[in-house]
Design an enzyme around this catalytic site. Structure first.
Site: not given
Length: 306
Positions: A106, A127, A152, A201
């Site tokens: 996604r 992973e 990210n 992140d």
């Protein structure tokens, strides 16, 4: 060397989220937007005088909601599972063509570039080392990277000529030259790699050029110099910190999203504030968010969603 500098945080929302992410400040309308990815919800709110976040609206999308961006008029662009969605000013939701495929893949974090293209990455299950970083222009996606573990956080320098991006499971922040006029990128290199202590992140850049990166699993946001050295940190009372951004009329309030994803019942009990949004005043201002440009990103290819 890390300075002995800390920035107190306050709990800014009453609601807990499973996977709150991608906060962005819409300066023209003085509103804050963020997503709860797996719920497919975009939250829209405003900052109160005491740096609390008041939720004004929750917009449900017919898919996951990996990230949200705003155009100059206030239309929303949302990264769904495999396509981009637009929320029109009258509330209608339209969707573009599928840009990626794969049942276990996604769209994840995405942001407009300085000229309004949309740069967005992917997340798969497990992973792997085949996740993508893409730039969407003219209704089509062009690959920037195809060897990531989990694409990210994204951010640009103030002049738009440097792009920072995160490869989470490798614990790396990448840096490369970026041409705002064409969207072309230079050679990628590793700005910094974290040996332990959590996973990088979401990412943002402040007016001094320093980077602010959320550390998933380590309960903090780290401030890094443009060379990748840790300058200071913002500690939070929750483990899964997902993304920071600067908000407020002066862009001096750091808004931080967190999540409960992956936490056991015991961990939830030990961290009752997990999944909330937090605010801090770190003494520096951020950069304005870039707008997405419909004519650049979709060019009339969107179609109605029933």
């Amino acid at each position: 060397m890390t300075e002995d500098t800390s920035h107190p945080v306050r709990v800014a929302t009453a609601q807990s989220h499973f996977l709150a992410e991608g906060p962005t400040w819409d300066a023209e309308r003085s509103r804050l937007l963020w997503v709860d990815i797996m719920a497919g919800i975009v939250h829209i709110g405003h900052l109160s005088d005491d740096d609390l976040i008041v939720v004004d609206e929750r917009v449900e999308f017919p898919d996951t909601a990996g990230a949200v961006a705003v155009d100059p008029d206030g239309r929303l662009l949302v990264a769904g599972t495999h396509r981009l969605f637009v929320r029109e000013l009258d509330g209608r939701i339209t969707g573009g063509p599928e840009l990626i495929d794969g049942a276990e893949r996604r769209f994840n974090d995405g942001k407009p570039d300085p000229r309004g293209r949309y740069v967005v990455g992917t997340k798969g299950e497990g992973e792997t080392d085949t996740e993508l970083l893409l730039v969407v222009e003219g209704g089509a996606a062009r690959v920037i990277d195809d060897d990531l573990t989990l694409s990210n956080g994204l951010a640009w320098s103030a002049d738009g000529r440097t792009l920072y991006s995160v490869d989470t499971l490798r614990r790396r922040i990448h840096v490369r030259e970026y041409d705002p006029a064409t969207g072309d990128v230079g050679a990628r290199r590793v700005l910094t790699e974290f040996a332990d202590g959590g996973y990088p992140d979401g990412l943002t850049v402040d007016e001094t050029g320093d980077l602010w990166v959320a550390m998933w699993g380590d309960g903090c946001v780290l401030r890094l110099s443009p060379e990748g050295a840790v300058v200071s940190r913002v500690d939070l009372p929750v483990p899964h910190v997902s993304c920071p951004t600067f908000a407020g009329d002066d862009l001096d309030v750091l808004v931080i999203t967190t999540a409960t994803e992956g936490m056991t019942a015991e961990q939830r009990a030990s961290h009752p504030l997990a999944g909330r949004l937090f605010t801090a005043r770190p003494g520096v201002r951020g950069l304005p968010a870039h707008h997405w440009n419909r004519s650049r990103v979709l060019e009339g290819v969107s179609k109605g969603i029933a």
